[in-house]
Design an enzyme around this catalytic site. Structure first.
Site, PDB file in Angstrom:
ATOM      1  N   THR A 101       0.839  -1.194   0.000  1.00 53.02           N
ATOM      2  CA  THR A 101       0.000   0.000   0.000  1.00 53.02           C
ATOM      3  C   THR A 101       0.875   1.246   0.000  1.00 53.02           C
ATOM      4  OG1 THR A 101      -0.113   0.238   2.417  1.00 53.02           O
ATOM      5  CG2 THR A 101      -1.732  -1.226   1.371  1.00 53.02           C
ATOM      6  N   GLU A 102       0.346   2.306  -0.566  1.00 53.43           N
ATOM      7  CA  GLU A 102       1.021   3.614  -0.547  1.00 53.43           C
ATOM      8  C   GLU A 102      -0.029   4.686  -0.272  1.00 53.43           C
ATOM      9  OE1 GLU A 102       4.156   4.178  -0.583  1.00 53.43           O
ATOM     10  OE2 GLU A 102       5.053   2.357  -1.430  1.00 53.43           O
TER      11      GLU A 102
END
Length: 307
Positions: free
Chosen positions: A274-275
């Site tokens: 995830t970012e």
């Protein structure tokens, strides 16, 4: 001179850092928050409900950091296993607190359905200094490989080794921040003796899939859940995010194992990184944490439904 044109204060183009440059960089690092108060105390509050294990210790004299993981209390060999990692880059705050929040509020929901292992803060020294690297100027998230020089990476690899090949899902929680452009990518170029080339920070949440094992349905399920919490990053004018082509909206691909990324350590069928973008004017710190939690839950739910 603009910020993007400013030279990093350590090193010179064409010369890789030696010990003197690494020492100069280390001397600039200042402790800004407490791993014990923020992370260890939160983990300790889970002791009555889950199994806790100290899977390593980082000795950075004069400091020493115990590394803890949270496990499902009734581990069963007949159940699929899930791994959640946070704080591989210590400065990426919502990854750490998203992992802790998931463990505290939602992990028990999967009892009897999955074995869950949570390593919420892989890099505590960097967490305290809001830093990407460890004290040796090594990026743990390029160091998940045999004989790793990163103590953080080596410890997590040892933790996972007995279970490798038995994980169904692994989600690694990260952030992309304005400091990536203002400090960390600039420091990376300087460390490696290269010219810094400015980039563009995406405004919003996105995912990094494994180019060698793409799982588009899994990625889309995670994005759909997160979109209810915070916005998904649009591609830039070249159809890219952080320099990589967008394969579908909100998703890019890396060869995670070859690059030594955390997402490549388990051999799981379903993996993602995830970012979150905490510097967005359209997102709060709590939204960033809840976006990480939503991603974990959606990933687990999808993996269990498609096991």
């Amino acid at each position: 001179m603009s910020n993007n044109d400013a030279a990093y204060p350590i090193g010179e183009v064409g010369k890789v850092w030696g010990q003197a440059e690494r020492d100069a960089w280390l001397s600039r690092q200042v402790r800004r928050r407490s791993y014990e108060a923020d992370v260890l105390d939160a983990i300790d509050r889970l002791r009555a409900r889950f199994d806790l294990s100290e899977y390593g210790r980082l000795d950075y004299a004069p400091e020493s950091f115990p590394l803890f993981a949270v496990r499902s209390p009734s581990w069963r060999d007949d159940l699929p296993s899930m791994l959640v990692t946070g704080g591989v880059h210590g400065y990426e705050t919502s990854g750490v607190h998203g992992a802790l929040c998931f463990a505290e509020q939602h992990m028990a929901d999967y009892a009897g359905r999955a074995n869950i292992l949570v390593a919420p803060c892989v890099s505590p020294w960097a967490y305290e200094r809001i830093q990407r690297w460890n004290p040796d100027a090594i990026d743990p998230n390029r160091s998940f490989h045999e004989n790793s020089r990163s103590g953080e990476s080596a410890a997590l690899l040892r933790l996972v080794a007995p279970l490798r090949g038995r994980f169904l899902m692994h989600i690694d929680l990260h952030e992309t921040t304005d400091s990536d452009e203002g400090e960390f990518r600039r420091a990376l170029a300087a460390r490696d003796g290269k010219v810094f080339v400015p980039g563009e920070i995406p405004d919003g949440f996105y995912l990094v899939d494994d180019a060698e094992n793409p799982q588009p349905g899994f990625q889309q399920a995670v994005l759909a859940a997160v979109s209810k919490v915070t916005h998904i990053a649009p591609a830039d004018a070249d159809g890219k995010l952080i320099g990589s082509p967008v394969v579908v909206p909100g998703v890019i691909e890396y060869a995670v194992k070859g690059l030594g990324l955390c997402a490549g350590i388990t051999g799981a069928r379903y993996t993602t990184t995830t970012e979150v973008y905490p510097d967005s004017p359209h997102a709060t710190p709590e939204q960033c944490i809840q976006a990480q939690v939503a991603a974990v839950r959606a990933g687990m739910d999808y993996a269990l439904a498609h096991a």
